[in-house]
Design a protein around this motif. Structure first.
Motif, PDB file in Angstrom:
ATOM      1  N   HIS A 110       0.886  -1.166   0.000  1.00 15.49           N
ATOM      2  CA  HIS A 110       0.000   0.000   0.000  1.00 15.49           C
ATOM      3  C   HIS A 110       0.920   1.210   0.000  1.00 15.49           C
ATOM      4  CE1 HIS A 110      -3.197  -2.714   2.027  1.00 15.49           C
ATOM      5  NE2 HIS A 110      -3.302  -2.721   0.707  1.00 15.49           N
ATOM      6  N   GLU A 149       1.733   3.921   2.555  1.00 21.99           N
ATOM      7  CA  GLU A 149       2.220   3.477   3.873  1.00 21.99           C
ATOM      8  C   GLU A 149       3.707   3.173   3.748  1.00 21.99           C
ATOM      9  OE1 GLU A 149      -0.431   0.173   4.682  1.00 21.99           O
ATOM     10  OE2 GLU A 149      -2.156   1.329   4.022  1.00 21.99           O
ATOM     11  N   ARG A 191      -2.861   3.633  -2.601  1.00 20.48           N
ATOM     12  CA  ARG A 191      -3.066   2.286  -2.070  1.00 20.48           C
ATOM     13  C   ARG A 191      -2.970   1.183  -3.133  1.00 20.48           C
ATOM     14  NH1 ARG A 191      -5.173   0.546   2.525  1.00 20.48           N
ATOM     15  NH2 ARG A 191      -6.502  -1.288   2.649  1.00 20.48           N
ATOM     16  N   HIS A 209       2.993  -2.295   6.958  1.00 17.05           N
ATOM     17  CA  HIS A 209       1.834  -1.429   6.674  1.00 17.05           C
ATOM     18  C   HIS A 209       1.741  -0.295   7.696  1.00 17.05           C
ATOM     19  CE1 HIS A 209      -0.555  -4.055   3.850  1.00 17.05           C
ATOM     20  NE2 HIS A 209       0.340  -4.925   4.295  1.00 17.05           N
ATOM     21  N   VAL A 210       0.715   0.562   7.474  1.00 16.47           N
ATOM     22  CA  VAL A 210       0.319   1.572   8.458  1.00 16.47           C
ATOM     23  C   VAL A 210      -1.174   1.364   8.703  1.00 16.47           C
ATOM     24  CG1 VAL A 210       0.150   4.041   8.969  1.00 16.47           C
ATOM     25  CG2 VAL A 210       2.076   3.167   7.630  1.00 16.47           C
TER      26      VAL A 210
HETATM   27 ZN   LIG Z   1      -1.795  -1.353   4.369  1.00 16.34          ZN
END
Ligand SMILES: [Zn+2]
Length: 629
Positions: free
Chosen positions: A116, A119, A179, A218-219
């Motif tokens: 993504h 992130e 994303r 990820h975030v």
């Molecule tokens: Zn993510």
């Protein structure tokens, strides 16, 4: 004469002294050796920004040029928009070949970033980590046994859809990517169906390296809380028991202690039951194989999901992500032998189960959270809830003060739906897109040498319903709510059936005595959450292609009623009991069409066969797709 090594040290020190004024604003880390400024682009920017694709690759090339014996860049594919996908491989002694590394029992850790591409924490932490392992060598010990393979930017096209408004919930960097990839597919839903060129490249990379541990950075989205670092390690009933125990009992506690000691509050991934009311507790859901960390379970490998907290500043997040990876690599180096052995045992157990083909064996296809819960001491934030004139609902406003809350969360997962695997599957040759995906997954395929028909186990899927909107560019099946094993709610649209099916020459046979067999089971059992059926690969099978005209069916119905008194009775009972049926002329005529020989007997019949053995199957000795090592 001075020892040449000492001379180098003096030279290095003097260069550092010369450089110091220029570096005084930046962190001390990364200013060695040779007096060059080794700060990563984001460190140089005081964590305000993250580097673009070109700048990221330029920094990695610089690292590789400074340490060519420890760091190597390789491409592993091309994105939809034509960007090269890179891995950076860090190895202490210049051994960069997976086969040699496997032979030496050196654990390979694959760290994936930027799936993504808004992130970016993982990417920027990995640039620092690679530098510290191979250039400044402050973290050289992390390569003692482990070899670290880093995907710096997986979703490279999304990464270059760069802008300040791509992550509405997130606190920095100033600009970041998007994303999804260039066809708007979320790569973290694509691991099983493999629609995107990036996924296909990943699967090739996976099978080339067959890593011993996988990390996906990820975030978060979601609630506010104290932790800057959250993580998830799957240890459900679908994970090989020894690997589940390693993750649950060794790795999880060790990560939490080590990352907390480094000054980063850490917790398992947080998902609130009610986003507007933390006191309602937590929910959890299993990682199905559409997700990276769910997918690697099917490949018998442990995986770590890192989710940095979106509301923390970028410096805290990048350094927190760094500490998780550092702590993980410490465990991997320390427990290298155990980890490598467990992975091999898990593969051997899968192969043996396929070879044994015990009809009583059950394979977990769907999991669900246990209804039992446990108390979790949640370090949340103070908050208040007020009626909102904007939304008309309750609005939650978080304060800055930490708030300790004891909340409930599900304690574990249980099997919601299991299936008895066959000895092999057979996919008719014409279903090329399905066969292609199986091959992308590194499965060993055989082909039939001539047309073959046989009675095989399969499924009839007469209750198929579709979701009323596209999902990931596909028309996917609607699934009823999961329920306890065997209950109505856990039943899907397909029922086991025995049918005589025809398989043309070149049909693909997938024996399950292979290490990636679980991928085949999940993809080819229609009730799998990410099966080919669920993702719509077989949708055409469920379409009615011939229709009877009403005036033709009227005559057919009259003939059938006259000849079959029991049918007449059934029809009349249905008229009396089912008002919808009675009110629909088309359904009433359809009642007879479906019971006549004119009805398409293949409609809803799953064309894939489940074989109890390979005996009698005409396998082509020449055509054998090798599969992954
Ligand atoms: Zn993510």
């Amino acid at each position: 004469m001075m020892d040449p090594r000492k001379a180098l040290v003096v030279l290095a020190v003097s260069l550092v002294l010369v450089e110091l004024p220029a570096l005084s604003a930046g962190p001390k880390v990364g200013s060695l050796p040779r007096g060059e400024d080794w700060r990563t682009p984001t460190e140089r920017a005081e964590y305000r920004t993250t580097p673009r694709y070109d700048e990221t690759m330029a920094y990695l090339r610089r690292l590789a040029a400074a340490a060519p014996r420890q760091l190597k860049l390789e491409t592993f594919g091309v994105t939809g928009e034509g960007r090269d996908l890179y891995v950076a491989i860090a190895s202490k002694d210049g051994v960069f070949e997976p086969i040699t590394l496997h032979r030496a029992k050196r654990p390979i850790v694959l760290i994936q970033n930027s799936i993504h591409a808004g992130e970016m924490d993982g990417k920027d932490s990995c640039l620092a980590l690679l530098r510290d392992m191979v250039v400044t060598r402050e973290k050289a010990s992390l390569l003692e046994r482990a070899v670290v393979v880093v995907i710096p930017i997986y979703n490279a096209d999304g990464h270059e859809r760069f802008g300040p408004h791509n992550r509405i919930n997130q606190n920095g960097p100033e600009e970041a990517g998007w994303r999804t990839q260039s066809r708007n597919l979320n790569l973290n839903r694509d691991y099983m169906k493999a629609d995107a060129p990036e996924t296909r490249a990943f699967l090739k990379l996976w099978n080339r390296w067959l890593p011993d541990f996988f990390v996906d950075d990820h975030v978060t989205d979601g609630a506010d809380f104290v932790y800057d670092t959250t993580y998830s390690l799957d240890s459900g009933p679908d994970v090989f028991p020894a690997l589940a125990a390693l993750q649950r009992d060794v790795l999880g506690p060790r990560l939490e202690r080590s990352v907390a000691d480094a000054g980063h509050p850490i917790a398992p991934f947080i998902a609130l039951k009610d986003d507007a009311d933390p006191s309602q507790g937590m929910v959890t859901w299993p990682s199905t194989p559409r997700y990276s960390t769910g997918y690697v379970i099917l490949q018998n490998r442990p995986g770590l999901l890192v989710e940095m907290h979106m509301l923390k500043d970028y410096r805290s997040r990048v350094t927190g992500n760094y500490e998780v990876l550092r702590a993980l690599l410490e465990v991997v180096n320390r427990d290298a032998d155990a980890l490598v052995t467990m992975n091999r045992d898990a593969d051997a157990a899968t192969v043996a189960a396929g070879r044994r083909h015990d009809p009583a064996a059950r394979f977990p296809l769907r999991l669900e959270a246990e209804s039992a819960t446990e108390t979790f001491r949640f370090q949340g934030r103070s908050y208040r809830r007020t009626p909102s004139e904007v939304s008309g609902a309750l609005r939650i406003e978080y304060g800055d003060a930490p708030a300790l809350m004891d909340v409930r969360r599900p304690s574990s997962f249980r099997v919601a739906y299991a299936v008895a695997p066959p000895a092999a599957y057979i996919v008719p040759a014409q279903w090329t897109s399905v066969i292609d995906v199986l091959a992308f997954h590194g499965l060993r395929l055989r082909r039939t040498s001539r047309p073959w028909a046989a009675e095989v186990e399969t499924y009839r899927c007469d209750e198929v319903k579709w979701l009323d909107r596209p999902f990931e560019g596909r028309q996917v099946l609607f699934r009823p709510q999961e329920g306890p094993p065997g209950s109505e709610a856990s039943r899907g649209a397909c029922e086991p059936a025995k049918e005589t099916l025809s398989f043309p020459r070149g049909s693909a046979v997938i024996p399950l005595d292979q290490r990636a067999a679980k991928v085949a089971i999940h993809f080819l059992e229609p009730e799998g959450p990410d099966s080919a059926v669920a993702w719509g690969f077989f949708n055409a099978v469920f379409e009615q292609k011939e229709y009877g005209e009403a005036y033709v069916l009227e005559k057919l119905a009259r003939d059938m009623l006259e000849k079959d008194p029991r049918l007449k009775e059934e029809f009349e009972r249905k008229l009396a009991e089912d008002r919808d049926f009675a009110a629909s002329p088309a359904t009433r005529l359809d009642f007879f069409y479906r019971r006549s020989p004119w009805w398409d007997s293949r409609m809803g019949l799953y064309p894939v066969g489940r074989l109890a053995s390979l005996e009698g199957v005409p396998l082509d000795p020449e055509r054998q797709e090798p599969g992954a090592p």
